[in-house]
Design an enzyme around this catalytic site. Structure first.
Site, mmCIF file in Angstrom:
data_model
loop_
_atom_site.group_PDB
_atom_site.id
_atom_site.type_symbol
_atom_site.label_atom_id
_atom_site.label_comp_id
_atom_site.label_asym_id
_atom_site.label_seq_id
_atom_site.Cartn_x
_atom_site.Cartn_y
_atom_site.Cartn_z
ATOM 1 C CD GLU A 94 -3.102 -0.704 0.152
ATOM 2 O OE1 GLU A 94 -3.139 0.202 -0.530
ATOM 3 O OE2 GLU A 94 -3.728 -1.680 -0.148
ATOM 4 C CB SER A 364 -36.568 -25.210 45.223
ATOM 5 O OG SER A 364 -37.730 -26.289 45.253
#
Length: 690
Positions: A94, A364
């Site tokens: 690049e 419970s």
């Protein structure tokens, strides 16, 4: 003789004029350049056209995920967390002069202009990496000279305000790699299922080539194009001298293993927690628009390792395909910090967060709140006995009758509180609540942070009124913390792009809502759930540390809520729409809890629960609840709040105890040190014999 001098003087005059003009133009040009540079230096860069996604950080300040509701992936990381192979490959293909130019490549621009003039069109570009970043952040992608000029100016401005490494880091974190992945970390995980720091040379070269044409060079779209581009990148690395040709050939020949595209959904990091944080930020007055595009940095309480442990534990127990769901939320009881949150087992398919939004009957797992309320009122102690048998309970001033039953119609006869908790006896729970009245239980639940609606009915003792896992984890966390309550929190600090602090959590405010002694006695009792005869016994071999908790099962829900000194965790398993769970499905909650707790605390040494000063321990006869004497068939060390321990003795000769088993002189109970030693030894022995 004087005539020839006139042309010479005229030429000198023109030369002088041209020199002045050139000098003037040069001065004007230099002035313009200096003015432009000065203007760029003192002027702020524009607001980015790219939505700057807000970032979530974990409890160690490390990047966690992006705070966006889309499926776009972006995971910003620092430059040192990216393999050098990928950095060099990106620069080679690049911008080879990245570290030497000031944002623009003058020679490259001149060369591109000649080519473009020759063809009378924009055939060639000369964008540096900085210009690409400027274009992505601030400009459109139209191919015009005006846009190119702005791009160059913004590139120079970026170079003025940021170091080269900062620019490179920004570029690598926002460049698009296709398939919704922005940045090298997200791309690395997308294509190879690994972090960017672990990429090989071959993988780095392929990845570096994708941004030029994400759809064209994606290996998912066209493998030939991807390999051709990889070859170009490797050749660039050879040209720049970073690798040798032999290394390039070997990398090109390497057979790459790509992550199957169908696994991309697993890349989502803590998505339910992320959605929860978004709502929290909204409650703090931060708008959705700012959250989505404001580039915020949000420090959270999430523990990345604990979150991963939670997700893995659920995946291990639940089928990949199916309607069965699970939720888990874990809170540090010492500060209220949410450490892990899973709201379901398939976020892409269903974003409903069952950890906080679902209201399911806790069964419970609600009973410990009943017992704690009774312990507070001194209505019961661990030595209190009730008969577990079919019983009718009158309420509403005798106008109504409640007839609960035990699971499988299995009753346990005359039992005490420890036995009732371990066996999850329903009759004992309702008997306890009727001793103090349901309103006392509602009041305690509200003090512990449960805001869901509850009615003071006998059935409340059996967890018939819906709550969320979040509420249960917070309530149990208060018990774990010696009755000291801290409000659960997920967000510690919020900072905007400019570094301004928008929010910072105040110091955690601790409130004593339950007596420490009562909380510890209940904790000690709930440790029995994971011992022989307890409903959580089947995962006791997994647990290598002191843990207290309670299971809960209804026709449609399976729960376990439990805690260590470091984590309070609620797990729910069930179906979203009125479908009953099978026995096998109901047994999945406990293994999820056990696997999660051990993995989340793998690096934390086991700790016992701290014993308050107002707690004593004595040997009692389980059959009678009295102090254990010579005539007792059995004895058990039991814990009490000081002053509530039994004073009567069982057996015919209570004072003839031998020296080894006798209680302290004066019939005083043994103190907390003995209880602490007993608890520690029990868990050490469990670990040793495994």
């Amino acid at each position: 003789m004087s005539e020839p001098a006139k042309p010479r003087n005229k030429r000198k005059l023109w030369l002088r004029i041209m020199l002045y003009a050139f000098t003037g133009l040069l001065v004007i040009g230099l002035g313009a350049v200096v003015t432009t540079i000065g203007f760029l230096y003192v002027t702020d860069l524009p607001v980015s056209n790219v939505q700057q996604s807000s970032q979530l950080l974990d409890n160690h300040g490390q990047p966690l995920t992006m705070l966006t509701s889309s499926q776009t992936q972006q995971e910003p990381i620092e430059l040192h967390d990216i393999t050098r192979h990928l950095i060099l490959a990106t620069l080679a293909i690049e911008d080879r002069k990245f570290y030497s130019h000031m944002g623009i490549d003058v020679k490259g621009i001149a060369r591109a202009m000649l080519v473009n003039l020759q063809h009378l069109s924009k055939k060639q570009g000369a964008s540096t990496l900085t210009q690409q970043l400027a274009r992505n952040l601030y400009l459109s992608h139209e191919r015009t000279w005006k846009r190119k000029a702005k791009e160059a100016l913004f590139a120079v401005q970026l170079e003025m305000k940021h170091s080269k490494d900062e620019i490179l880091t920004m570029y690598l974190n926002q460049v698009y790699y296709g398939h919704g992945a922005y940045g090298v970390e997200a791309a690395s995980k997308l294509y190879f299922g690994k972090k960017a720091r672990n990429l090989s040379l071959a993988e780095s070269a392929l990845l570096a080539g994708i941004p030029r044409g994400p759809s064209y060079y994606s290996p998912y779209s066209n493998m030939k194009n991807a390999k051709d581009r990889q070859k170009v990148v490797l050749a660039s690395l050879v040209e720049t001298g970073h690798i040798k040709q032999m290394e390039a050939d070997k990398a090109y020949a390497e057979l790459l293993s790509f992550r199957p595209r169908e696994q991309r959904k697993s890349m989502l990091v803590a998505p339910y927690f992320r959605d929860y944080v978004r709502k929290e930020l909204n409650h703090l007055g931060i708008s959705e628009q700012v959250v989505d595009a404001g580039g915020l940095r949000v420090w959270t309480t999430l523990d990345k390792r604990a979150q991963q442990a939670a997700e893995e534990a659920i995946v291990k127990q639940l089928p990949a395909q199916g309607e069965l769901q699970a939720a888990l939320v874990s809170i540090d009881p010492r500060n209220g910090d949410i450490r892990a949150m899973v709201g379901g087992h398939n976020y892409p398919a269903n974003q409903y967060n069952r950890a906080v939004a679902s209201k399911r009957q806790p069964g419970s797992s609600f009973k410990p709140l009943v017992y704690l309320a009774a312990l507070e009122k001194r209505a019961i102690t661990p030595a209190t006995h009730f008969v577990s048998a079919p019983t009718s309970f009158m309420y509403d001033e005798g106008r109504k009758v409640y007839r609960p039953s035990n699971y499988g119609s299995k009753y346990h006869g005359d039992i005490d509180l420890r036995q009732a908790i371990a066996a999850s006896d329903n009759i004992y729970a309702v008997s306890t609540m009727m001793q103090i009245g349901p309103t006392q239980v509602v009041s305690l639940a509200q003090r512990l942070g449960i805001s869901s609606a509850m009615e003071p009915l006998p059935s409340l003792a059996l967890g018939t009124f819906p709550v969320s896992p979040f509420e249960m984890a917070a309530a149990y966390g208060t018990i774990s913390n010696g009755g000291k309550q801290l409000a659960p929190r997920a967000v510690l600090k919020v900072m905007d792009q400019a570094g301004n602090v928008l929010y910072e959590a105040p110091p955690a405010e601790m409130k004593q809502v339950v007596d420490a002694g009562d909380a510890y006695v209940l904790t000690n009792l709930m440790e029995s759930v994971f011992e022989a005869g307890g409903t959580g016994n089947r995962v006791s071999t997994v647990m290598k540390r002191p843990v207290a908790g309670k299971t809960g099962t209804t026709d449609s829900d399976a729960w376990i809520v439990g805690y260590t000194p470091e984590l309070s965790t609620a797990v729910w398993v069930g179906y979203d729409r009125g479908k009953m769970i099978s026995l096998t499905e109901s047994q999945k909650a406990a293994p999820i809890f056990a696997d999660f707790t051990e993995k989340a605390l793998a690096s934390v040494p086991p700790k016992i629960f701290p014993v308050p000063d107002n707690v004593v321990s004595v040997y009692i006869d389980p059959d009678t609840g009295k102090l254990a004497g010579d005539g007792c068939r059995s004895k058990r060390l039991e814990t009490f709040v000081k002053g509530t321990e039994p004073t009567a003795w069982c057996g015919a000769h209570p004072h003839s105890l031998d020296g080894r088993n006798r209680a302290p002189s004066g019939a005083q109970p043994q103190r907390t040190h003995e209880a602490e030693k007993r608890s520690w030894w029990r868990h050490f022995k469990s670990w040793w014999t495994e």
